[in-house]
Design a protein around this motif. Structure first.
Motif, PDB file in Angstrom:
ATOM      1  N   LYS A 287      -0.185 -15.436  59.583  1.00 30.93           N
ATOM      2  CA  LYS A 287      -0.576 -15.337  61.006  1.00 30.93           C
ATOM      3  C   LYS A 287      -0.992 -16.690  61.593  1.00 30.93           C
ATOM      4  O   LYS A 287      -1.267 -16.788  62.789  1.00 30.93           O
ATOM      5  N   GLY A 288      -1.088 -17.716  60.765  1.00 31.18           N
ATOM      6  CA  GLY A 288      -1.361 -19.064  61.283  1.00 31.18           C
ATOM      7  C   GLY A 288      -2.760 -19.213  61.877  1.00 31.18           C
ATOM      8  O   GLY A 288      -2.933 -19.924  62.874  1.00 31.18           O
ATOM      9  N   ILE A 289      -3.751 -18.572  61.270  1.00 35.41           N
ATOM     10  CA  ILE A 289      -5.110 -18.635  61.860  1.00 35.41           C
ATOM     11  C   ILE A 289      -5.730 -20.032  61.693  1.00 35.41           C
ATOM     12  O   ILE A 289      -6.248 -20.593  62.662  1.00 35.41           O
ATOM     13  N   PRO A 290      -5.681 -20.648  60.506  1.00 31.58           N
ATOM     14  CA  PRO A 290      -6.247 -22.012  60.400  1.00 31.58           C
ATOM     15  C   PRO A 290      -5.548 -22.990  61.348  1.00 31.58           C
ATOM     16  O   PRO A 290      -6.197 -23.823  61.987  1.00 31.58           O
ATOM     17  N   GLU A 291      -4.229 -22.862  61.462  1.00 33.90           N
ATOM     18  CA  GLU A 291      -3.476 -23.757  62.345  1.00 33.90           C
ATOM     19  C   GLU A 291      -3.945 -23.583  63.786  1.00 33.90           C
ATOM     20  O   GLU A 291      -4.089 -24.546  64.542  1.00 33.90           O
ATOM     21  N   ARG A 292      -4.196 -22.329  64.178  1.00 30.45           N
ATOM     22  CA  ARG A 292      -4.657 -22.047  65.542  1.00 30.45           C
ATOM     23  C   ARG A 292      -6.029 -22.669  65.790  1.00 30.45           C
ATOM     24  O   ARG A 292      -6.294 -23.249  66.841  1.00 30.45           O
ATOM     25  N   SER A 378       1.665 -17.029  64.776  1.00 31.99           N
ATOM     26  CA  SER A 378       2.124 -16.741  63.410  1.00 31.99           C
ATOM     27  C   SER A 378       3.121 -17.801  62.953  1.00 31.99           C
ATOM     28  O   SER A 378       3.972 -18.254  63.728  1.00 31.99           O
ATOM     29  N   LEU A 379       3.024 -18.143  61.666  1.00 34.19           N
ATOM     30  CA  LEU A 379       3.995 -19.071  61.091  1.00 34.19           C
ATOM     31  C   LEU A 379       5.336 -18.361  60.935  1.00 34.19           C
ATOM     32  O   LEU A 379       6.399 -18.981  60.967  1.00 34.19           O
ATOM     33  N   LYS A 380       5.247 -17.045  60.751  1.00 36.53           N
ATOM     34  CA  LYS A 380       6.429 -16.181  60.702  1.00 36.53           C
ATOM     35  C   LYS A 380       5.903 -14.748  60.837  1.00 36.53           C
ATOM     36  O   LYS A 380       4.885 -14.413  60.246  1.00 36.53           O
TER      37      LYS A 380
END
Ligand code: ADQ
Length: 504
Positions: A287-292, A378-380
């Motif tokens: 879900k890409g939470i750290p990236e967000r 999300s990353l995917k």
């Protein structure tokens, strides 16, 4: 929706209810899950059985609870028992430490333990036996998701005459990734035992066909605009894309209710005059939470005028906590939240509000209604229902969707949303800034477009399209591979899906 002649046999890893044993007592609770909500509208038009695991391990008891739970419903429950060891190797192991990371393009996270494969086969056979015993020739078996990819094969072995369709909720990877799976051939061959195989997007559909071409060159396929027929050893499988959606009217009506409106206003009042940016996710590395969070930090560093004026509400529902990767992710997320809050918090303003728990439907809809921006990075992601739920709840049409190009939802929502690459942290920060300062008229016209799409392509049209596809599939008895009989006019949703309309 047309009534089915026979019954609908739905099969998923988990039942929508869960048996819990505590202190010598068993009780039943609703298990969280989008699929149950998605299928609610379908069960109004048909009757049948839902086959799946009821949550408790080694549990033969609880039958009476399931029987009680099915009273007043159009379907009953059939539990498939699993031992603790089976849950660990089938569910946590094969499904969530091999298929989940691999299909989300993260092969380095896979643990290709051969024992997982043994147990995956055994459990798929058990599910097939349970469904096969329940289904008659007129019934339609609808199997859900990556936990049960082999069931098609075992269902044929039970000699069940029922038509069977499989829907994959997660992405299907490109051949370079898929072929890392040591069991790639038996998985593909088993999928081709279903009458229909459905994917979320055209991208997944194409990836599947490319994998077949590379790994099973003996299969013959013919594609037109909306679907593909794949013939292997005399059996014909129809392949299509069926983007899943939500019960739009239910979300919209709930969001427009007096209760939710009052709660949203109260929340906005407490927040003060700030842009509210919302993230709602399962705790999952896809879900890409750290990236967000890192992108949000860049936003606050690059646009100091937004400090005090923007708040991120990040809601995370606990998920798969028995798997080590997921525990580490939680630590990483919580560390980032505290670092960012430590760096920027000032009197009267905390930049990130973080919740690690499941919300009630009312709370969720209240946050959707109150927020100015939803961040889906999300990353995917197979689809991502949060993006669609947010649109349905935006009854005043002023919210902005910032969405990753690697979600299935982006294929449908790209023209109304602000599309980002979640790995481009500075780009995500720019997109949040753009969403904050976007003129109201532009926000409204974008949101109107998004709501029209989600209203039209809702969960009911998704399920109808899939079930129609299975009903119309002729379990092909064909001669030589490649001669699959004449082309029928096969009404897959892809011919009228928003993705196709756009490319038309
Ligand atoms: P998920 O990975 O679970 O589903 P998603 O589509 O985002 O992802 O659905 C999550 C659901 O959980 C949403 O309905 C959301 O409202 C709910 N939810 C999230 N956080 C919550 C919280 N804190 N409290 C309560 N509810 C919460 C998989 C695939 C997706 C695909 C769906 C459906 O990974 O890509 O969209 O299946 O096919």
């Amino acid at each position: 929706m047309k009534l089915l002649e026979g019954r609908l046999i739905t099969v998923s890893n988990r039942l929508p209810v869960e048996i819990k044993h505590r202190g010598g007592q068993s009780r039943l609770s609703r298990s969280a899950g989008g699929l149950a909500t998605a299928l609610d509208s379908i069960w109004r038009f048909c009757h049948g059985i839902w086959v799946g695991w009821a949550g408790a391990v080694d549990s033969g008891s609880g039958e009476h609870l399931l029987e009680k739970a099915s009273r007043g419903r159009t379907f009953s429950f059939k539990a498939v028992p699993l031992s603790r060891d089976e849950v660990s190797k089938f569910y946590s192991g094969f499904a969530n430490e091999i298929i989940w990371p691999l299909f989300h393009d993260m092969p380095s996270r896979c643990d290709f333990d051969p024992e997982y494969w043994e147990v995956y086969q055994r459990i798929n056979r058990r599910f097939a036996q349970a469904a096969g015993e329940a289904a008659s020739g007129k019934d339609l078996v609808w199997v859900h998701d990556y936990h049960l990819m082999l069931m098609g094969r075992y269902l044929r072995e039970t000699r069940s005459a029922a038509r069977a369709g499989f829907f994959l909720h997660i992405p299907f990877p490109a051949p370079d990734i898929f072929e890392k799976l040591p069991w790639r051939k038996p998985v593909l061959r088993a999928l081709l035992q279903y009458d229909v195989v459905g994917f979320q997007t055209d991208r997944d559909h194409c990836n599947f066909l490319s994998c077949i071409e590379r790994i099973l060159p003996e299969a013959r396929s013919s594609r037109d605009e909306s679907h593909t027929k794949v013939v292997l050893e005399g059996r014909c499988t129809r392949v299509g894309n069926f983007p899943i959606s939500i019960a739009f009217e239910e979300f919209a009506n709930h969001a427009a209710s007096h209760d939710v409106e009052a709660a949203a206003q109260q929340f906005r009042h407490e927040l003060g005059n700030k842009y509210l940016v919302l993230g709602v996710d399962r705790m999952d590395y896809t879900k890409g939470i750290p990236e967000r969070l890192k992108a949000f930090r860049i936003l606050l560093r690059r646009f100091p005028e937004l400090r005090h004026r923007v708040t991120l509400l990040q809601v995370v529902v606990p998920s798969r906590e028995e798997i080590p990767n997921y525990k580490e992710l939680r630590r990483e997320v919580e560390l980032l939240v505290s670092q960012i809050n430590g760096e920027f918090t000032e009197s009267g303003w905390v930049p990130i509000h973080y919740m690690h728990r499941s919300l009630t439907r009312k709370q969720l809809v209240t946050y959707y209604r109150a927020a100015d921006i939803v961040l889906v990075t999300s990353l995917k992601d197979g689809m991502n229902l949060v993006a669609k739920e947010f649109c349905a709840a935006q009854v005043d049409e002023s919210g902005v969707v910032v969405i990753s190009e690697f979600t299935g939802a982006a294929a449908e929502l790209q023209h109304g949303a602000v599309v980002v690459n979640p790995n481009d942290l500075a780009g995500v920060a720019e997109a949040i800034h753009r969403a904050c300062v976007m003129p109201l008229e532009e926000k409204r016209s974008r949101m109107r477009l998004l709501r029209d799409i989600v209203r039209t392509y809702n969960v009911q049209s998704w399920a109808e399209a899939f079930l129609n596809a299975v009903l119309m599939a002729e379990p092909a008895v064909v001669g030589a591979a490649g001669s699959s009989g004449e082309d029928t006019n096969f009404p897959l949703i892809a011919s009228s899906s928003p993705q196709n309309l756009k490319s038309a």
